[in-house]
Design a protein around this motif. Structure first.
Motif, mmCIF file in Angstrom:
data_model
loop_
_atom_site.group_PDB
_atom_site.id
_atom_site.type_symbol
_atom_site.label_atom_id
_atom_site.label_comp_id
_atom_site.label_asym_id
_atom_site.label_seq_id
_atom_site.Cartn_x
_atom_site.Cartn_y
_atom_site.Cartn_z
ATOM 1 N N GLY A 25 -37.236 -2.283 11.739
ATOM 2 C CA GLY A 25 -37.654 -1.367 11.210
ATOM 3 C C GLY A 25 -38.165 -0.269 12.095
ATOM 4 O O GLY A 25 -38.895 0.933 11.825
ATOM 5 N N GLN A 26 -37.448 -0.030 13.455
ATOM 6 C CA GLN A 26 -37.974 0.862 14.493
ATOM 7 C C GLN A 26 -37.353 2.251 14.191
ATOM 8 O O GLN A 26 -36.086 2.774 15.039
ATOM 9 C CB GLN A 26 -37.934 0.410 15.760
ATOM 10 C CG GLN A 26 -38.810 -0.833 16.040
ATOM 11 C CD GLN A 26 -38.695 -1.791 17.310
ATOM 12 O OE1 GLN A 26 -37.575 -1.520 17.985
ATOM 13 N NE2 GLN A 26 -39.571 -2.250 17.649
ATOM 14 N N LEU A 29 -40.926 8.644 13.647
ATOM 15 C CA LEU A 29 -41.356 9.837 12.926
ATOM 16 C C LEU A 29 -41.159 11.005 13.951
ATOM 17 O O LEU A 29 -41.652 11.048 15.079
ATOM 18 C CB LEU A 29 -42.640 10.105 12.291
ATOM 19 C CG LEU A 29 -42.684 11.080 11.369
ATOM 20 C CD1 LEU A 29 -41.956 11.362 10.363
ATOM 21 C CD2 LEU A 29 -44.454 10.979 10.890
ATOM 22 N N GLY A 54 -47.643 -1.504 12.785
ATOM 23 C CA GLY A 54 -46.681 -0.811 13.809
ATOM 24 C C GLY A 54 -46.826 0.430 13.950
ATOM 25 O O GLY A 54 -46.103 1.493 13.765
ATOM 26 N N GLU A 75 -49.138 -4.290 16.393
ATOM 27 C CA GLU A 75 -47.743 -4.072 16.758
ATOM 28 C C GLU A 75 -47.121 -5.000 17.229
ATOM 29 O O GLU A 75 -47.654 -6.090 18.234
ATOM 30 C CB GLU A 75 -47.757 -2.828 17.951
ATOM 31 C CG GLU A 75 -46.223 -2.755 18.490
ATOM 32 C CD GLU A 75 -45.383 -2.264 17.502
ATOM 33 O OE1 GLU A 75 -45.635 -1.150 16.819
ATOM 34 O OE2 GLU A 75 -44.030 -2.907 17.238
ATOM 35 N N ASP A 100 -47.600 -10.214 15.027
ATOM 36 C CA ASP A 100 -46.815 -10.212 13.722
ATOM 37 C C ASP A 100 -47.943 -9.938 12.528
ATOM 38 O O ASP A 100 -48.526 -10.817 12.299
ATOM 39 C CB ASP A 100 -45.915 -11.166 13.400
ATOM 40 C CG ASP A 100 -45.146 -10.999 12.219
ATOM 41 O OD1 ASP A 100 -45.389 -10.251 11.279
ATOM 42 O OD2 ASP A 100 -44.237 -11.653 12.145
ATOM 43 N N ILE A 101 -47.836 -8.829 11.871
ATOM 44 C CA ILE A 101 -48.890 -8.421 10.852
ATOM 45 C C ILE A 101 -48.976 -9.901 9.885
ATOM 46 O O ILE A 101 -49.672 -10.021 9.205
ATOM 47 C CB ILE A 101 -48.793 -7.123 10.321
ATOM 48 C CG1 ILE A 101 -49.979 -7.001 9.204
ATOM 49 C CG2 ILE A 101 -47.480 -7.217 9.470
ATOM 50 C CD1 ILE A 101 -51.203 -6.710 9.845
ATOM 51 N N ASN A 121 -46.746 3.802 8.632
ATOM 52 C CA ASN A 121 -45.073 4.090 8.559
ATOM 53 C C ASN A 121 -44.722 2.832 8.385
ATOM 54 O O ASN A 121 -44.609 2.265 9.733
ATOM 55 C CB ASN A 121 -44.793 5.098 9.534
ATOM 56 C CG ASN A 121 -43.387 5.263 9.674
ATOM 57 O OD1 ASN A 121 -42.472 4.918 8.598
ATOM 58 N ND2 ASN A 121 -42.791 6.123 10.365
HETATM 59 N N1 SAM Z 1 -45.791 4.442 13.522
HETATM 60 C C1 SAM Z 1 -44.642 4.830 14.310
HETATM 61 C C2 SAM Z 1 -43.991 6.080 13.767
HETATM 62 O O1 SAM Z 1 -44.541 6.482 12.476
HETATM 63 O O2 SAM Z 1 -43.438 6.726 14.244
HETATM 64 C C3 SAM Z 1 -43.457 3.599 14.202
HETATM 65 C C4 SAM Z 1 -43.037 3.248 12.694
HETATM 66 S S1 SAM Z 1 -41.688 2.101 12.826
HETATM 67 C C5 SAM Z 1 -41.044 2.549 11.125
HETATM 68 C C6 SAM Z 1 -42.410 0.542 12.498
HETATM 69 C C7 SAM Z 1 -43.052 -0.141 13.626
HETATM 70 O O3 SAM Z 1 -43.600 -1.419 13.042
HETATM 71 C C8 SAM Z 1 -42.229 -0.462 14.899
HETATM 72 O O4 SAM Z 1 -43.298 0.056 16.019
HETATM 73 C C9 SAM Z 1 -41.847 -1.873 14.882
HETATM 74 O O5 SAM Z 1 -41.930 -2.441 16.257
HETATM 75 C C10 SAM Z 1 -43.222 -2.399 14.248
HETATM 76 N N2 SAM Z 1 -43.144 -3.546 13.477
HETATM 77 C C11 SAM Z 1 -42.035 -4.251 12.896
HETATM 78 N N3 SAM Z 1 -42.395 -5.320 12.316
HETATM 79 C C12 SAM Z 1 -43.610 -5.364 12.629
HETATM 80 C C13 SAM Z 1 -44.634 -6.724 12.170
HETATM 81 N N4 SAM Z 1 -44.243 -7.856 11.342
HETATM 82 N N5 SAM Z 1 -45.648 -6.619 12.687
HETATM 83 C C14 SAM Z 1 -46.329 -5.649 13.112
HETATM 84 N N6 SAM Z 1 -45.584 -4.638 13.885
HETATM 85 C C15 SAM Z 1 -44.191 -4.710 13.354
#
Ligand code: SAM
Length: 296
Positions: A25-26, A29, A54, A75, A100-101, A121
């Motif tokens: 989900g990278q 914003l 994330g 993250e 991983d959350i 996000n």
């Molecule tokens: N906060 C940033 C922004 O608003 O631009 C990035 C948001 S992006 C939608 C999602 C973020 O969640 C990415 O940095 C991704 O690597 C991280 N992510 C994805 N799966 C995750 C997980 N299971 N646990 C923690 N972080 C995760």
């Protein structure tokens, strides 16, 4: 308040050999106005503790850190974590957990133990599991302000007639509300669908025995019946219940009538209150059923 524009993001990704992954989900914003609106709607206090899932490059984190006591950011991505750590090394109130959350235990000492908020996000692919984890486990956040797919946000906030297992699950624990929509052009790389920011205020009503005082029902019983009720989408509720509980169809029909439902009512037409009434009524009729939790 400063997000990175597309050129800056592309440059930093190239420099660190980062290829944003759909599977994580990278989608970052890229609009300052949206960032400002999230912060405004979050109505933060100086003593707030915030969990951010994330953080990516830390665009949202930097604003959260300015307005709160502490930000705990989780993250999963190693390269993003490395950049994040170097960007935030001077921020005393920002703590990064690399991982991983979904795999972090509720009692992980790195987690906030008391009153906290989740502002994030979210990576879209983990939305349902994430919500289940943080709404049903303890300690729950007092509220969440999260960005997710618009269609999922609408499903979560649905009214009777359009309810789903997801909507019932969230509304049992919390009051969800869509704050505003965010179109897909506000992210890089651009996702396929639009997003929405929702606010979820949790109801502090569940005790350690997983008994919900607000509804006077055990969570286990509640979700057992709700899941059976939604088991076959095309079938009427009475058929799903009678098959799932091995109870006579006529008996179920009578119970539904007693509660004021039509014979052909479907699971999506029931509110959380309706489900609670139904669970409690079924419990009377099927006391010995192994599904139901007995009071000690
Ligand atoms: N906060 C940033 C922004 O608003 O631009 C990035 C948001 S992006 C939608 C999602 C973020 O969640 C990415 O940095 C991704 O690597 C991280 N992510 C994805 N799966 C995750 C997980 N299971 N646990 C923690 N972080 C995760």
């Amino acid at each position: 308040m400063q997000v990175m524009d597309i050129d800056q993001l592309k440059k930093i990704c190239k420099q660190y050999n980062i290829k944003p992954l759909d599977s994580r989900g990278q989608n970052f914003l890229i609009n300052n106005e949206i960032l400002a609106r999230i912060i405004k709607e979050a109505k933060l206090y100086k003593d707030d503790i915030v969990l951010e899932v994330g953080p990516g490059f830390g665009i949202l984190t930097q604003e959260l850190a300015k307005h709160t006591k502490q930000v705990i950011a989780v993250e999963i991505d190693k390269k993003l974590s490395t950049i994040f750590k170097s960007n935030f090394q001077d921020h005393k109130n920002v703590k990064l957990i690399e991982g991983d959350i979904l795999k972090l235990k509720d009692n992980d000492p790195k987690f906030p133990a008391t009153d906290y908020k989740i502002i994030s996000n979210l990576p879209y692919n983990i939305t349902s599991i994430f919500l289940r984890k943080f709404l049903s486990n303890n300690p729950k956040p007092s509220e969440m302000i999260i960005m997710l797919q618009k269609e999922v946000a609408e499903r979560i906030c649905a009214q009777p007639g359009q309810m789903s297992l997801l909507a019932v699950s969230v509304q049992f624990y919390a009051q969800p509300k869509i704050l505003f929509e965010v179109s897909k052009e506000n992210f890089w790389p651009q996702p396929k669908v639009d997003s929405a920011i929702i606010k979820i205020i949790t109801k502090p009503a569940v005790d350690i025995h997983q008994h919900n005082h607000q509804y006077n029902v055990f969570e286990k019983d509640f979700f057992q019946i709700v899941k059976i009720g939604f088991s076959s989408k095309r079938k009427q509720l009475q058929n799903n219940l009678s098959a799932g509980l091995q109870l006579d169809n006529q008996k179920i029909k009578l119970i539904l009538r007693q509660l004021g439902f039509k014979d052909n009512v479907r699971a999506q037409e029931l509110s959380v209150d309706d489900w609670v009434k139904l669970v409690n009524e079924l419990k009377k009729h099927k006391r010995k059923l192994k599904h139901f939790t007995q009071r000690k």
